[in-house]
Design a protein around this motif. Structure first.
Motif, PDB file in Angstrom:
ATOM      1  N   VAL A 111     -17.928  11.917 -34.701  1.00 22.08           N
ATOM      2  CA  VAL A 111     -19.101  12.520 -35.337  1.00 22.08           C
ATOM      3  C   VAL A 111     -19.373  13.872 -34.698  1.00 22.08           C
ATOM      4  N   LYS A 112     -19.412  14.903 -35.493  1.00 20.21           N
ATOM      5  CA  LYS A 112     -19.737  16.239 -34.986  1.00 20.21           C
ATOM      6  C   LYS A 112     -21.241  16.445 -35.117  1.00 20.21           C
ATOM      7  N   VAL A 113     -21.919  16.470 -33.982  1.00 20.41           N
ATOM      8  CA  VAL A 113     -23.367  16.640 -33.961  1.00 20.41           C
ATOM      9  C   VAL A 113     -23.661  18.142 -33.901  1.00 20.41           C
ATOM     10  N   PRO A 114     -24.304  18.702 -34.924  1.00 22.62           N
ATOM     11  CA  PRO A 114     -24.587  20.143 -34.903  1.00 22.62           C
ATOM     12  C   PRO A 114     -25.656  20.497 -33.874  1.00 22.62           C
ATOM     13  N   ALA A 115     -25.586  21.697 -33.336  1.00 17.60           N
ATOM     14  CA  ALA A 115     -26.567  22.144 -32.348  1.00 17.60           C
ATOM     15  C   ALA A 115     -27.953  22.224 -32.982  1.00 17.60           C
ATOM     16  N   GLY A 116     -28.948  21.718 -32.252  1.00 18.28           N
ATOM     17  CA  GLY A 116     -30.333  21.839 -32.700  1.00 18.28           C
ATOM     18  C   GLY A 116     -30.902  20.609 -33.360  1.00 18.28           C
ATOM     19  N   VAL A 117     -30.145  19.508 -33.423  1.00 16.73           N
ATOM     20  CA  VAL A 117     -30.687  18.298 -34.061  1.00 16.73           C
ATOM     21  C   VAL A 117     -31.847  17.755 -33.234  1.00 16.73           C
ATOM     22  N   ASP A 118     -32.696  16.970 -33.890  1.00 18.49           N
ATOM     23  CA  ASP A 118     -33.855  16.408 -33.213  1.00 18.49           C
ATOM     24  C   ASP A 118     -34.022  14.955 -33.636  1.00 18.49           C
ATOM     25  N   THR A 119     -34.879  14.232 -32.951  1.00 18.83           N
ATOM     26  CA  THR A 119     -35.168  12.849 -33.301  1.00 18.83           C
ATOM     27  C   THR A 119     -35.593  12.756 -34.767  1.00 18.83           C
ATOM     28  N   GLY A 120     -34.995  11.825 -35.488  1.00 19.64           N
ATOM     29  CA  GLY A 120     -35.306  11.646 -36.902  1.00 19.64           C
ATOM     30  C   GLY A 120     -34.290  12.280 -37.827  1.00 19.64           C
ATOM     31  N   ASP A 121     -33.481  13.214 -37.329  1.00 15.07           N
ATOM     32  CA  ASP A 121     -32.441  13.819 -38.163  1.00 15.07           C
ATOM     33  C   ASP A 121     -31.346  12.795 -38.447  1.00 15.07           C
ATOM     34  N   ARG A 122     -30.709  12.942 -39.624  1.00 20.54           N
ATOM     35  CA  ARG A 122     -29.622  12.035 -40.001  1.00 20.54           C
ATOM     36  C   ARG A 122     -28.372  12.846 -40.317  1.00 20.54           C
ATOM     37  N   ILE A 123     -27.260  12.334 -39.877  1.00 16.52           N
ATOM     38  CA  ILE A 123     -25.967  12.934 -40.204  1.00 16.52           C
ATOM     39  C   ILE A 123     -25.255  11.979 -41.146  1.00 16.52           C
ATOM     40  N   SER A 125     -32.609  26.495 -34.353  1.00 12.45           N
ATOM     41  CA  SER A 125     -32.835  25.578 -35.467  1.00 12.45           C
ATOM     42  C   SER A 125     -31.520  25.199 -36.123  1.00 12.45           C
ATOM     43  N   VAL A 126     -31.356  23.894 -36.396  1.00  7.92           N
ATOM     44  CA  VAL A 126     -30.144  23.422 -37.051  1.00  7.92           C
ATOM     45  C   VAL A 126     -30.114  23.841 -38.513  1.00  7.92           C
ATOM     46  N   ARG A 127     -31.265  24.214 -39.063  1.00  7.01           N
ATOM     47  CA  ARG A 127     -31.334  24.568 -40.485  1.00  7.01           C
ATOM     48  C   ARG A 127     -31.377  26.079 -40.723  1.00  7.01           C
ATOM     49  N   SER A 128     -32.313  26.771 -40.045  1.00 12.28           N
ATOM     50  CA  SER A 128     -32.475  28.201 -40.304  1.00 12.28           C
ATOM     51  C   SER A 128     -31.712  29.094 -39.343  1.00 12.28           C
TER      52      SER A 128
END
Length: 379
Positions: free
Chosen positions: A216-228, A314-317
């Motif tokens: 599983v590649k976990v992207p930088a900036g994830v937080d509790t509650g995020d789903r991959i 931020s993992v999104r922006s």
């Protein structure tokens, strides 16, 4: 009471094709549906009449018998094909009202194999791992397609056969008069097929248990509650149906220094009495190492100092948050007699009353407020 002509009931000609018949049925069924007519007995009879006409005229064999012999050709009491012999109301409503009520229609019934279930895996990360991202290997127990039978459930070299009880529909009907109760076929358990020679590996189920190892590649900036989401890594579907997905649920452990709020980090920094009063430079931690923070003179407990760009990306922006340092002035402890004398000398040098107020404005403001409170209370 004699039955009305089916073509007349639907308001179509004898040369009407199936599309015209469905269109007419949809219009009339919506008009006479019990949900709209609020239990009106006459409307209910018309609704059943429309259903009966539709079922006969959309079945090529029954329609041919009706065209040749009239109602006698489809009346079970006269040896005909009979309305009670196999009307599938699920098919009727699926074909005509599928777009309204979400029914699968005949197309859905022909594909009974269910997609595999989605799975969830709880992944715990440190704050540093969540901020920087990483690749992790996880082990997931799941159901996979049986390799020897390729998920069919039948022994290699053989194939499942159509169920003789439901003829591949997966459901059978029990009738009493006009009403029909539809239930899962007891022979094939709703699959529409039976396996006479099951695979020895999966015993006819088409799936076997296996623990998969996934990266599983976990992207930088994830937080509790995020789903991959890992598409297709859930349970295998039945009889070759598509597999479900695997959702990796992220949980970030509490950190002993930093607290995260969105893309910002917060930390509490103890500050000496003298540095708070006189100002100076101190070292504070960041996720990238120590940095210097300039403390302004006369700093009070609770003041926030912002270090821009030292938070989380931020993992999104892609924007980067800040590090907020909240200082806590620490009162000296374990003082020796000399140190106590110096502090007392400092305190005496500040004077008393209004003279001392310029050194301790918050203290004066507080006690002035207390005095006014009690004056108003007693006055």
């Amino acid at each position: 009471m004699s039955k009305r002509d089916y073509y007349e009931v639907l308001g179509v000609g004898k040369s009407a094709d199936e599309r015209e018949i469905k269109k007419a049925y949809k219009r009339l069924a919506m008009k006479y549906h019990p949900d709209r007519t609020k239990g009106d007995k006459e409307m209910g009879e018309k609704f059943r009449e429309v259903q009966e006409a539709y079922e006969i005229l959309t079945d090529s064999q029954k329609r041919a018998a009706y065209d040749q012999y009239g109602h006698a050709g489809v009346d079970p009491n006269r040896g005909g094909a009979g309305f009670g012999g196999g009307a599938d109301f699920g098919d009727i409503f699926g074909d005509v009202f599928g777009d309204i009520f979400g029914g699968g229609g005949r197309g859905g019934r022909q594909s009974r194999a269910r997609q595999g279930s989605d799975l969830r895996y709880n992944l715990e990360l440190s704050l540093e791992e969540a901020v920087r991202g990483k690749s992790v290997e996880i082990k997931v127990p799941t159901l996979v397609a049986c390799e020897p039978c390729d998920g069919s459930g039948a022994k290699k070299g053989t194939k499942p056969t159509t169920c003789p009880t439901c003829h591949g529909n997966g459901q059978v009907q029990m009738r009493q008069g006009f009403f029909a109760v539809q239930q899962t076929c007891p022979t094939c358990s709703g699959r529409g097929q039976i396996i006479s020679d099951p695979c020895r590996e999966c015993h006819g189920h088409g799936r076997t248990e296996k623990t998969k190892t996934l990266s599983v590649k976990v992207p930088a900036g994830v937080d509790t509650g995020d789903r991959i989401r890992l598409t297709g890594e859930g349970e295998a579907g039945e009889s070759g149906a598509p597999p479900g997905d695997l959702y990796v649920q992220v949980h970030v452990r509490e950190h002993n220094i930093f607290t995260r709020d969105s893309n910002n980090l917060y930390c509490e920094v103890p500050l000496s009495f003298t540095t708070a009063a006189l100002g100076g430079d101190i070292e504070v931690p960041t996720l990238d190492g120590k940095v210097k923070l300039k403390i302004t003179p006369e700093t009070q407990t609770g003041k926030l100092f912002r270090l821009r760009g030292k938070g989380v990306k931020s993992v999104r922006s892609g924007s980067v948050g800040d590090l907020m340092c909240r200082v806590v002035v620490e009162t000296p402890v374990n003082l020796n007699s000399k140190q106590k004398e110096l502090l007392q000398e400092l305190n005496n040098s500040m004077g008393k009353g209004d003279e001392a107020a310029k050194y301790r404005p918050k203290e004066k403001g507080f006690f002035d407020g207390v005095k006014k409170f009690f004056d108003d209370l007693t006055g």
